[in-house]
Write a protein that holds these residues in place. Sequence first.
Motif, PDB file in Angstrom:
ATOM      1  N   ALA A   1      -0.129  -5.447 -15.272  1.00  0.00           N
ATOM      2  CA  ALA A   1       0.789  -6.097 -14.761  1.00  0.00           C
ATOM      3  C   ALA A   1       0.622  -5.982 -13.034  1.00  0.00           C
ATOM      4  O   ALA A   1       1.008  -6.912 -12.291  1.00  0.00           O
TER       5      ALA A   1
ATOM      6  N   ASP B   1      -2.133  -5.501 -10.433  1.00  0.00           N
ATOM      7  CA  ASP B   1      -3.723  -5.557 -10.524  1.00  0.00           C
ATOM      8  C   ASP B   1      -4.275  -6.042  -9.201  1.00  0.00           C
ATOM      9  O   ASP B   1      -3.780  -7.347  -8.740  1.00  0.00           O
ATOM     10  N   ILE B   2      -4.757  -5.452  -8.419  1.00  0.00           N
ATOM     11  CA  ILE B   2      -5.306  -5.775  -7.109  1.00  0.00           C
ATOM     12  C   ILE B   2      -6.198  -6.748  -7.089  1.00  0.00           C
ATOM     13  O   ILE B   2      -6.469  -7.306  -5.864  1.00  0.00           O
TER      14      ILE B   2
ATOM     15  N   ILE C   1      -5.694  -9.744  -8.200  1.00  0.00           N
ATOM     16  CA  ILE C   1      -4.880 -10.954  -8.005  1.00  0.00           C
ATOM     17  C   ILE C   1      -5.380 -11.777  -6.947  1.00  0.00           C
ATOM     18  O   ILE C   1      -5.132 -12.749  -6.867  1.00  0.00           O
TER      19      ILE C   1
ATOM     20  N   MET D   1      -4.045 -15.380  -5.504  1.00  0.00           N
ATOM     21  CA  MET D   1      -2.891 -15.451  -4.222  1.00  0.00           C
ATOM     22  C   MET D   1      -3.541 -16.332  -3.082  1.00  0.00           C
ATOM     23  O   MET D   1      -2.815 -17.069  -2.656  1.00  0.00           O
TER      24      MET D   1
ATOM     25  N   ASP E   1      -6.806  -6.926  -3.039  1.00  0.00           N
ATOM     26  CA  ASP E   1      -5.667  -6.920  -2.206  1.00  0.00           C
ATOM     27  C   ASP E   1      -4.635  -5.776  -2.525  1.00  0.00           C
ATOM     28  O   ASP E   1      -4.316  -5.769  -3.631  1.00  0.00           O
TER      29      ASP E   1
ATOM     30  N   GLY F   1      -1.874  -5.321  -0.831  1.00  0.00           N
ATOM     31  CA  GLY F   1      -0.576  -5.783  -0.609  1.00  0.00           C
ATOM     32  C   GLY F   1       0.586  -5.289  -1.291  1.00  0.00           C
ATOM     33  O   GLY F   1       1.654  -4.984  -0.809  1.00  0.00           O
ATOM     34  N   GLY F   2       0.326  -5.139  -2.604  1.00  0.00           N
ATOM     35  CA  GLY F   2       1.394  -4.664  -3.454  1.00  0.00           C
ATOM     36  C   GLY F   2       1.547  -3.147  -3.344  1.00  0.00           C
ATOM     37  O   GLY F   2       2.499  -2.611  -3.884  1.00  0.00           O
TER      38      GLY F   2
ATOM     39  N   SER G   1      11.024  -4.973  -4.375  1.00  0.00           N
ATOM     40  CA  SER G   1      10.260  -6.119  -4.471  1.00  0.00           C
ATOM     41  C   SER G   1      10.846  -7.159  -4.964  1.00  0.00           C
ATOM     42  O   SER G   1      12.029  -6.752  -5.877  1.00  0.00           O
TER      43      SER G   1
ATOM     44  N   GLN H   1      11.502 -12.274  -1.115  1.00  0.00           N
ATOM     45  CA  GLN H   1      10.871 -11.829   0.213  1.00  0.00           C
ATOM     46  C   GLN H   1       9.869 -12.746   0.875  1.00  0.00           C
ATOM     47  O   GLN H   1       9.609 -12.501   2.042  1.00  0.00           O
TER      48      GLN H   1
ATOM     49  N   ILE I   1       4.844 -12.864  -5.997  1.00  0.00           N
ATOM     50  CA  ILE I   1       4.548 -11.729  -6.993  1.00  0.00           C
ATOM     51  C   ILE I   1       3.964 -12.636  -8.052  1.00  0.00           C
ATOM     52  O   ILE I   1       4.686 -13.346  -8.897  1.00  0.00           O
ATOM     53  N   ILE I   2       2.336 -12.491  -8.365  1.00  0.00           N
ATOM     54  CA  ILE I   2       1.906 -13.236  -9.390  1.00  0.00           C
ATOM     55  C   ILE I   2       1.858 -12.453 -10.661  1.00  0.00           C
ATOM     56  O   ILE I   2       1.228 -11.232 -10.891  1.00  0.00           O
TER      57      ILE I   2
ATOM     58  N   SER J   1       7.143  -1.133  -8.040  1.00  0.00           N
ATOM     59  CA  SER J   1       8.222  -2.325  -7.741  1.00  0.00           C
ATOM     60  C   SER J   1       7.641  -3.524  -7.976  1.00  0.00           C
ATOM     61  O   SER J   1       8.377  -4.355  -8.709  1.00  0.00           O
TER      62      SER J   1
ATOM     63  N   VAL K   1       7.130  -8.275 -12.136  1.00  0.00           N
ATOM     64  CA  VAL K   1       6.314  -8.911 -13.429  1.00  0.00           C
ATOM     65  C   VAL K   1       6.843  -8.771 -14.663  1.00  0.00           C
ATOM     66  O   VAL K   1       6.673  -9.762 -15.435  1.00  0.00           O
TER      67      VAL K   1
HETATM   68  P1  AMP Z   1       5.437  -6.181  -3.012  1.00  0.00           P
HETATM   69  O1  AMP Z   1       6.229  -6.730  -1.994  1.00  0.00           O
HETATM   70  O2  AMP Z   1       5.217  -4.746  -2.911  1.00  0.00           O
HETATM   71  O3  AMP Z   1       6.047  -6.619  -4.468  1.00  0.00           O
HETATM   72  O4  AMP Z   1       3.960  -6.754  -2.985  1.00  0.00           O
HETATM   73  C1  AMP Z   1       3.613  -8.024  -3.080  1.00  0.00           C
HETATM   74  C2  AMP Z   1       2.268  -8.416  -2.651  1.00  0.00           C
HETATM   75  O5  AMP Z   1       1.475  -7.580  -3.589  1.00  0.00           O
HETATM   76  C3  AMP Z   1       1.736  -9.768  -2.494  1.00  0.00           C
HETATM   77  O6  AMP Z   1       2.273 -10.465  -1.495  1.00  0.00           O
HETATM   78  C4  AMP Z   1       0.404  -9.386  -2.951  1.00  0.00           C
HETATM   79  O7  AMP Z   1      -0.234  -9.321  -1.774  1.00  0.00           O
HETATM   80  C5  AMP Z   1       0.589  -8.341  -3.817  1.00  0.00           C
HETATM   81  N1  AMP Z   1       0.553  -8.836  -5.400  1.00  0.00           N
HETATM   82  C6  AMP Z   1       0.984  -9.933  -5.990  1.00  0.00           C
HETATM   83  N2  AMP Z   1       1.044 -10.101  -7.354  1.00  0.00           N
HETATM   84  C7  AMP Z   1       0.536  -8.845  -7.674  1.00  0.00           C
HETATM   85  C8  AMP Z   1       0.303  -8.240  -8.787  1.00  0.00           C
HETATM   86  N3  AMP Z   1       0.560  -8.605 -10.045  1.00  0.00           N
HETATM   87  N4  AMP Z   1      -0.551  -6.761  -8.851  1.00  0.00           N
HETATM   88  C9  AMP Z   1      -0.728  -6.457  -7.581  1.00  0.00           C
HETATM   89  N5  AMP Z   1      -0.459  -7.051  -6.537  1.00  0.00           N
HETATM   90  C10 AMP Z   1       0.144  -8.029  -6.299  1.00  0.00           C
END
Ligand code: AMP
Length: 343
Positions: A114, A116-117, A119, A123, A171, A173-174, A243, A247, A260-261, A290, A295
């Motif tokens: 769920a 996974d960088i 992604i 994105m 990425d 970002g998460g 999360s 946002q 959030i994918i 988070s 997801v």
């Molecule tokens: P967060 O605000 O911590 O939930 O992070 C959201 C960010 O994580 C997004 O803007 C993407 O850069 C990245 N992201 C989106 N979906 C995923 C996912 N399924 N797994 C990992 N990173 C993700």
Amino acid sequence: MEIIKQKRVWQVFVLLATVFGICIVIKGRADISSSRKGFFAMDTYMTVTVEGSKASKAAELAEREVNRLDEELSTGIEDSPVSTINRTGEGYLPEDLDYLLKRSYEIYQMTEGAFDITIYPVMKAWGFGGDSFCVPKAETLKELLNHVNMDGLQYDQQLHVLHLESGAMIDFGGIAKGYTGDRVASVLQERGVKSAMINLGGNVRVIGRKSDGNDWRIAIQSPDSAEQYLGVVSAHDVSIVTSGGYQRYFEKDGIVYHHIIDPDTGYPANSGLLSVTIISEDGTLADGLSTALFVMGKDDAIKLWKEYSDMFEFILYTEKRELYVSSGIYDTFTSELPVYIVE
Ligand code: AMP
Ligand code: MG
């Protein structure tokens, strides 16, 4: 004459004692001073509040650490190590990135993919990598999902060199802000800071208690309105990371698409949750989870917590406007909404 002289000596003594006393009081006040610094980084507004002596210097160091990490982790900065790897398919991971890659893989395994960088290609297709959003065609997403698989990364742990297969991109970002909160906390603690709150745009990390001895109080924003709160967490020495689709999102033809994918579908996660807050001493884990729990949805999130309840606590807010809170933080969470406690 003699008596008058003695009186003068006493007057001088009293005057000196008073001045000295005032100096001590002023110095004492300075020791419990507080400094708050706000700045923009990682696409969000951040604030660092430090209590105690040398507070303003510490807040300055915090900003410097955030900027240092932003330059390493950002997909938006052209020459960052992450951007270089995404562009060339290969690259060296400095210490922070080496750590983050390993932590990301741990969370990927823990959440069965769920989180996974890899992604990032998906994105980008949605436009979340830049500024122009679009709804990709189903077949485009299907093709891109072939590259979403952390198990496909090849990493030489000795040389710290990461290799991506053609079409793959990463990425952080998460997980980046949670890790940044941990790093900033370390930098401040190394400088002797005992009391601070680091707010990285909704990712909060607190050090110690406030200087009055009370816990820090962290309000959790309601996804329904920026002016409302789901509740307040009282805490010390933890990260509180939230999360939610609210946002970052765009709207097309009356439909809201958020950032959030779901790696299974390539579409914004539609799991019945509006927000997920994770509380943990490990900010990196809190951030990764988070995103992942958002997801996964309520039932799988609760299942995961039951397996790892020693590592984190949660607050889940559902589309039905119900709050689910894990038993470990229930005592320190106050809300005006009805709360279901998960044991
Ligand atoms: P967060 O605000 O911590 O939930 O992070 C959201 C960010 O994580 C997004 O803007 C993407 O850069 C990245 N992201 C989106 N979906 C995923 C996912 N399924 N797994 C990992 N990173 C993700
Ligand atoms: Mg996250």
